[in-house]
Design a protein around this motif. Structure first.
Motif, PDB file in Angstrom:
ATOM      1  N   ALA A  54       0.927  -1.088  -0.091  1.00 32.13           N
ATOM      2  CA  ALA A  54       0.032  -0.107  -0.099  1.00 32.13           C
ATOM      3  C   ALA A  54       0.862   1.322  -0.122  1.00 32.13           C
ATOM      4  O   ALA A  54       0.705   2.239  -0.748  1.00 32.13           O
ATOM      5  CB  ALA A  54      -0.937  -0.106   1.277  1.00 32.13           C
ATOM      6  N   GLY A  55       1.962   1.298   0.931  1.00 34.48           N
ATOM      7  CA  GLY A  55       3.040   2.435   0.771  1.00 34.48           C
ATOM      8  C   GLY A  55       3.546   2.739  -0.611  1.00 34.48           C
ATOM      9  O   GLY A  55       3.765   3.670  -1.037  1.00 34.48           O
ATOM     10  N   LEU A  56       3.895   1.464  -1.079  1.00 32.70           N
ATOM     11  CA  LEU A  56       4.538   1.425  -2.233  1.00 32.70           C
ATOM     12  C   LEU A  56       3.554   2.105  -3.429  1.00 32.70           C
ATOM     13  O   LEU A  56       4.046   2.763  -4.367  1.00 32.70           O
ATOM     14  CB  LEU A  56       5.079   0.190  -2.474  1.00 32.70           C
ATOM     15  CG  LEU A  56       5.949  -0.030  -4.123  1.00 32.70           C
ATOM     16  CD1 LEU A  56       7.075   0.744  -4.057  1.00 32.70           C
ATOM     17  CD2 LEU A  56       6.193  -1.516  -4.392  1.00 32.70           C
ATOM     18  N   LEU A  57       2.445   1.636  -3.433  1.00 34.73           N
ATOM     19  CA  LEU A  57       1.350   2.148  -4.324  1.00 34.73           C
ATOM     20  C   LEU A  57       1.240   3.815  -4.327  1.00 34.73           C
ATOM     21  O   LEU A  57       1.186   4.336  -5.259  1.00 34.73           O
ATOM     22  CB  LEU A  57       0.124   1.432  -4.095  1.00 34.73           C
ATOM     23  CG  LEU A  57      -0.817   1.848  -5.075  1.00 34.73           C
ATOM     24  CD1 LEU A  57      -0.739   1.612  -6.596  1.00 34.73           C
ATOM     25  CD2 LEU A  57      -2.073   1.159  -4.917  1.00 34.73           C
ATOM     26  N   GLU A  58       1.262   4.280  -2.988  1.00 35.14           N
ATOM     27  CA  GLU A  58       1.158   5.917  -2.712  1.00 35.14           C
ATOM     28  C   GLU A  58       2.173   6.319  -3.296  1.00 35.14           C
ATOM     29  O   GLU A  58       2.220   7.634  -3.703  1.00 35.14           O
ATOM     30  CB  GLU A  58       0.991   5.902  -1.125  1.00 35.14           C
ATOM     31  CG  GLU A  58      -0.355   5.631  -0.794  1.00 35.14           C
ATOM     32  CD  GLU A  58      -1.501   6.257  -1.334  1.00 35.14           C
ATOM     33  OE1 GLU A  58      -1.491   7.328  -1.576  1.00 35.14           O
ATOM     34  OE2 GLU A  58      -2.314   5.339  -1.521  1.00 35.14           O
ATOM     35  N   VAL A  59       3.605   5.668  -3.164  1.00 36.85           N
ATOM     36  CA  VAL A  59       4.674   6.439  -3.889  1.00 36.85           C
ATOM     37  C   VAL A  59       4.590   6.421  -5.243  1.00 36.85           C
ATOM     38  O   VAL A  59       5.022   7.522  -5.718  1.00 36.85           O
ATOM     39  CB  VAL A  59       6.183   5.470  -3.217  1.00 36.85           C
ATOM     40  CG1 VAL A  59       7.270   5.844  -3.944  1.00 36.85           C
ATOM     41  CG2 VAL A  59       6.278   5.883  -1.829  1.00 36.85           C
ATOM     42  N   LEU A  60       4.176   5.404  -5.889  1.00 43.52           N
ATOM     43  CA  LEU A  60       4.128   5.562  -7.097  1.00 43.52           C
ATOM     44  C   LEU A  60       2.903   6.488  -7.635  1.00 43.52           C
ATOM     45  O   LEU A  60       3.181   6.938  -8.698  1.00 43.52           O
ATOM     46  CB  LEU A  60       3.770   4.025  -7.806  1.00 43.52           C
ATOM     47  CG  LEU A  60       4.683   2.905  -7.579  1.00 43.52           C
ATOM     48  CD1 LEU A  60       4.220   1.620  -8.097  1.00 43.52           C
ATOM     49  CD2 LEU A  60       5.996   3.164  -8.407  1.00 43.52           C
ATOM     50  N   ALA A 111       2.434   9.017  -6.208  1.00 51.37           N
ATOM     51  CA  ALA A 111       2.979  10.453  -5.946  1.00 51.37           C
ATOM     52  C   ALA A 111       4.231  10.793  -6.987  1.00 51.37           C
ATOM     53  O   ALA A 111       4.766  12.047  -7.135  1.00 51.37           O
ATOM     54  CB  ALA A 111       3.390  10.494  -4.632  1.00 51.37           C
ATOM     55  N   LEU A 112       4.611   9.689  -7.861  1.00 44.65           N
ATOM     56  CA  LEU A 112       5.811   9.978  -8.468  1.00 44.65           C
ATOM     57  C   LEU A 112       5.724  11.216  -9.560  1.00 44.65           C
ATOM     58  O   LEU A 112       6.842  12.104  -9.605  1.00 44.65           O
ATOM     59  CB  LEU A 112       6.244   8.617  -9.359  1.00 44.65           C
ATOM     60  CG  LEU A 112       7.328   8.455  -9.838  1.00 44.65           C
ATOM     61  CD1 LEU A 112       8.647   8.843  -8.744  1.00 44.65           C
ATOM     62  CD2 LEU A 112       7.846   7.103 -10.254  1.00 44.65           C
ATOM     63  N   PRO A 113       4.726  11.294 -10.222  1.00 47.02           N
ATOM     64  CA  PRO A 113       4.538  12.344 -11.040  1.00 47.02           C
ATOM     65  C   PRO A 113       4.763  13.800 -10.540  1.00 47.02           C
ATOM     66  O   PRO A 113       5.301  14.860 -10.980  1.00 47.02           O
ATOM     67  CB  PRO A 113       3.077  12.331 -11.762  1.00 47.02           C
ATOM     68  CG  PRO A 113       2.929  10.956 -11.640  1.00 47.02           C
ATOM     69  CD  PRO A 113       3.519  10.349 -10.459  1.00 47.02           C
ATOM     70  N   ALA A 114       3.872  13.905  -9.281  1.00 53.32           N
ATOM     71  CA  ALA A 114       4.095  15.197  -8.410  1.00 53.32           C
ATOM     72  C   ALA A 114       5.583  15.456  -7.973  1.00 53.32           C
ATOM     73  O   ALA A 114       6.182  16.396  -7.954  1.00 53.32           O
ATOM     74  CB  ALA A 114       3.413  15.076  -7.273  1.00 53.32           C
ATOM     75  N   ILE A 115       6.223  14.212  -7.666  1.00 53.54           N
ATOM     76  CA  ILE A 115       7.851  14.436  -7.184  1.00 53.54           C
ATOM     77  C   ILE A 115       8.738  14.970  -8.423  1.00 53.54           C
ATOM     78  O   ILE A 115       9.478  15.695  -8.197  1.00 53.54           O
ATOM     79  CB  ILE A 115       8.281  13.144  -6.702  1.00 53.54           C
ATOM     80  CG1 ILE A 115       7.484  12.776  -5.200  1.00 53.54           C
ATOM     81  CG2 ILE A 115       9.714  13.025  -6.379  1.00 53.54           C
ATOM     82  CD1 ILE A 115       7.613  11.399  -4.771  1.00 53.54           C
ATOM     83  N   VAL A 116       8.476  14.233  -9.670  1.00 50.73           N
ATOM     84  CA  VAL A 116       9.270  14.677 -10.684  1.00 50.73           C
ATOM     85  C   VAL A 116       8.981  16.149 -11.016  1.00 50.73           C
ATOM     86  O   VAL A 116       9.918  16.903 -11.422  1.00 50.73           O
ATOM     87  CB  VAL A 116       9.070  13.926 -11.875  1.00 50.73           C
ATOM     88  CG1 VAL A 116       9.695  14.180 -13.050  1.00 50.73           C
ATOM     89  CG2 VAL A 116       9.448  12.421 -11.672  1.00 50.73           C
ATOM     90  N   LYS A 117       7.926  16.586 -11.055  1.00 45.17           N
ATOM     91  CA  LYS A 117       7.291  17.896 -11.357  1.00 45.17           C
ATOM     92  C   LYS A 117       8.035  18.934 -10.255  1.00 45.17           C
ATOM     93  O   LYS A 117       8.748  19.967 -10.662  1.00 45.17           O
ATOM     94  CB  LYS A 117       5.839  17.991 -11.428  1.00 45.17           C
ATOM     95  CG  LYS A 117       5.175  19.625 -11.644  1.00 45.17           C
ATOM     96  CD  LYS A 117       3.852  19.664 -11.665  1.00 45.17           C
ATOM     97  CE  LYS A 117       3.499  21.159 -11.984  1.00 45.17           C
ATOM     98  NZ  LYS A 117       2.161  21.240 -11.593  1.00 45.17           N
TER      99      LYS A 117
END
Length: 73
Positions: free
Chosen positions: A5-11, A13-19
């Motif tokens: 579940a945590g891994l899914l949340e990180v994935l 959020a990945l576009p926001a992190i890259v931005k």
């Protein structure tokens, strides 16, 4: 299960992190006027020297280096 579940949340959020990283890079370049990566490397070196300074002269030199970093802002 919680790990996935945590891994899914990180994935998710990945576009926001890259931005965020992209916008931060652009801001650093416009603010510092030089290569943001160079500024970050310089900052890391200066703070490492400040952390490891033992003598009053080394501490004073590190403080001067920090001051020059701030002037680059």
């Amino acid at each position: 299960m919680a790990f996935f579940a945590g891994l899914l949340e990180v994935l998710k959020a990945l576009p926001a992190i890259v931005k965020f990283i992209s916008e931060l890079s652009q801001w650093l370049k416009s603010t510092f006027g030089d290569d943001p990566a160079k500024f970050l490397l310089d900052s890391a070196e200066v703070f490492e020297r400040a952390k490891n300074a033992k003598t009053p002269q080394e501490k004073q030199a590190a403080a001067g280096d920090i001051s020059r970093l701030i002037r680059r802002l």
